[in-house]
Design a protein around this motif. Sequence first.
Motif, PDB file in Angstrom:
ATOM      1  N   ARG A  40       0.831  -1.202   0.000  1.00 44.09           N
ATOM      2  CA  ARG A  40       0.000   0.000   0.000  1.00 44.09           C
ATOM      3  C   ARG A  40       0.874   1.263   0.000  1.00 44.09           C
ATOM      4  O   ARG A  40       0.627   2.200  -0.745  1.00 44.09           O
ATOM      5  N   ASN A  41       1.899   1.270   0.845  1.00 41.72           N
ATOM      6  CA  ASN A  41       2.775   2.442   0.926  1.00 41.72           C
ATOM      7  C   ASN A  41       3.487   2.699  -0.395  1.00 41.72           C
ATOM      8  O   ASN A  41       3.518   3.828  -0.892  1.00 41.72           O
TER       9      ASN A  41
ATOM     10  N   ILE B 175      -1.688   7.035   5.725  1.00 42.35           N
ATOM     11  CA  ILE B 175      -0.440   6.296   5.944  1.00 42.35           C
ATOM     12  C   ILE B 175       0.468   7.247   6.710  1.00 42.35           C
ATOM     13  O   ILE B 175       0.997   8.210   6.162  1.00 42.35           O
TER      14      ILE B 175
END
Lengths: 336, 220
Positions: B152-153, B183
């Motif tokens: 995801r990052n 995040i």
Amino acid sequence: MTVREFILDRLERILFHIALLLVIAAFLLMTGTQSGIVTLLLIACLLIYLLALLTDYWRTKKQLNELQAIMNELDQRYLFTECAPKPHDLYERKLFDLLRLSGKSMIESVSDARAAGKEYREYVEQWVHEIKTPITAAKLVCENIDSDTRRKLSQELEQIDAHVERALFYARSENPEKDFIIRKTVLTTICDRAIQTHRTLLIQNGVRVETENLDEIVYTDGKWVTFMIGQLLQNAARYRSAEPVIMMSAKKLGRQVQLTVQDNGIGIPAHELTRVFDRGFTGRNGRNRGGSTGMGLYLCKRLADAMEIGLQMQSTVGKGTCVTLTFPAEMNLSKM
Amino acid sequence: MQTIMIVEDDPVIREELTFLLENENYQVLPVTDFETLPEQVRSATPDLVLLDLGLPGRDGLSLCAAIRKIAPIIVVTSRTSALDELRALNLGSDDYVTKPYNIPVLLARIKAVLRRNGSESAEADILKAAGLTLSLTKGTVTAAGQTAELTRNELKILAHLMAHTGEIVSRGDLIEALWDSQIYIDDNTLSVNVTRLRNKLEGLGMPDVIKTRRGMGYQL
């Protein structure tokens, strides 16, 4: 009132009456009345006297119990003289009237103090709302200038903002029941709002925030809890270690939900832990670092108590601090 | 271009907000005459109205009720009591922001409301730049026929760089962008993620596609 108390109170009168009886008996004996008759008379008189004394005792006891019951039922005990029945005998009546006057003046003082407190609180709330417009304007001006000045200024503005917010919640926590609304909320929303509100502070302090299992549902006032978590985040950023990490996670405890905010900061000495929720307590960390007001956690505690959220803190020096918020189950909230 | 109407009585806030939103590529209509507000909204049909509840001499909530059928509303106010909030939402505002707002938060809320009301084109799923094809829903990057999966990052970092192809993106901006997407990383974690991302791209035969500009940031 015990029997002993009653007898001691009436002792003077009882002794006087007995002395009187003895005088009469002696007089009768001297004037030639038969000793048998005098004895009978004495016994009869003493019996009647004892009966009267008992009646007196029961009546006094009953009245005192009644007064005590009235006192116990009163919410505002200083209103006692307004509710108690007026006594019969002269001295008591006069004393009662005087007490009532004293009570009246007390009631006036209390309501004056209340009104003053209320006015002051309203002014603080009003002031907080007014100051927010210039802060907003300053933030916007700040956004449109060069980045170095912006960074410094926005840090200061965040600080002002945080102080103002605390003032507002302090004023509100005076009578909290008026200002919170319990609603079904997902913890993710609350935590995200709190993080976003303090993101400037967190990012500039190089804090990493990890979140885990925050999709639990709680029944609470989102805005208040956002404020509380904001205080915890500010503390975590303020008393951070070299590589600050904040871990936020939630779990179910039966019907309750427990939120944990754990940091790896400098920690709090064990002997200070019991006092961290006290008003104005700053502790060693606060003194060393400066700029600590000792209000953040105090307000957290007050708000938590009002919303029946359990608030606990554990900490190890050099390792970090862990705060848990235990949200009540839905069904337990009906009485609020 | 989307139009945002600003209803705000404080002149400094009005001007700065106009400037800020114009920089974000919105068309901005600042309102100065509050008497005829519903008519103005009707004739301008903005995509969104930022409505300050504390207008002098006007009841913001009744204005809110008058406008809501015409355009989506974000209510902006310094009144933060629970009751105010409930009333505003019950009257049909789409969102509720309290002063003093965080600028990134405000921008994110604006985006969200615009997206919900369908006046913003849905964010593209496929991004293409510098020989890379990024699929946001699948979380994969493709180059020269080879595909790699991203975390995801990594996905968010690459997407942000690709959206600003050719520009130098500072580490600070990149961190801000990631925080926008929930995040919450720090500088070190960013470095670690960028290194991993670079390794994956190298595996696709695209080494050095993300350049480091010393002291300035990254550039695709």
